[in-house]
Design a protein around this motif. Sequence first.
Motif: not given
Length: 259
Positions: A152-168
């Motif tokens: 499972f995951t959540t929208a809140n957690d996925l925003l954290k992941l997305a920001r980190a991924a796009r920072s690369l």
Amino acid sequence: MLLLTLISPLHAEAPDPYPSAARSYLVVLDQQLLWQRAPTQRLQPASLAKLLTALVVLDSDWNAERWITVSKYAASVPPSRLGLKEGEQITAGAALAAMLIRSANDACRALVESVTSDLTAFRSRMKARAARLGMSNSNFLDPCGFDAPGQFTTANDLLKLARAARSLPLVAHLTALPEAQLTTRAGRTIKFLSTNALLGRLDGTEGLKTGNTSQAGQCLIAYVRRQNHDVWLVMLGGTERWWLAHGMIEDAFGSIGAH
């Protein structure tokens, strides 16, 4: 660290103007939460999990030019896929591109297997990476995002992941491409299109990732930037994904000056 803590229970009063858009979503304009629906609801991530897989792979002695061999297992996974054949070799960089752009599960499996043949070990790396990002309400079990009991995951957690991924820069570059191609070691060229239907159709779209499984429904993380303003949309369990995402993002940009 600030970016990772913007979406929190302190924003519980954010309105939900799109109650039928998705089981869970959030829309952020210039780091300000505009709208949300059940952002802490635990749901399957579908192929949005591939963003976390990409981070783990890039942390694992990354060498884009390294040749990796497609196993029988990787070649047999269900769509979305490139149609890689058992024994074919592609570079790690090509596999990463196919995984992020086309959401190709055969490329994803081959890439994961090239890091470790032990799926349990890879899962442990995913969990550790998620923990480092502050994704405290997630449990990733399948690197490619196939539905799995207990995942499972959540929208809140996925925003954290997305920001980190796009920072690369590499991830940001790949997820913004509407199409690409790879060439196997034997010389076979495979062209593929992005699964993100907003690219090239919605002004300012620069990524990021799509997903769709029977349990997760239609999922999307979209990043759109216009004239020094940016919008993030995270959607889980969506319906009419592209039409609604287009409208939600346009509404977010239309709200500039009202917040």
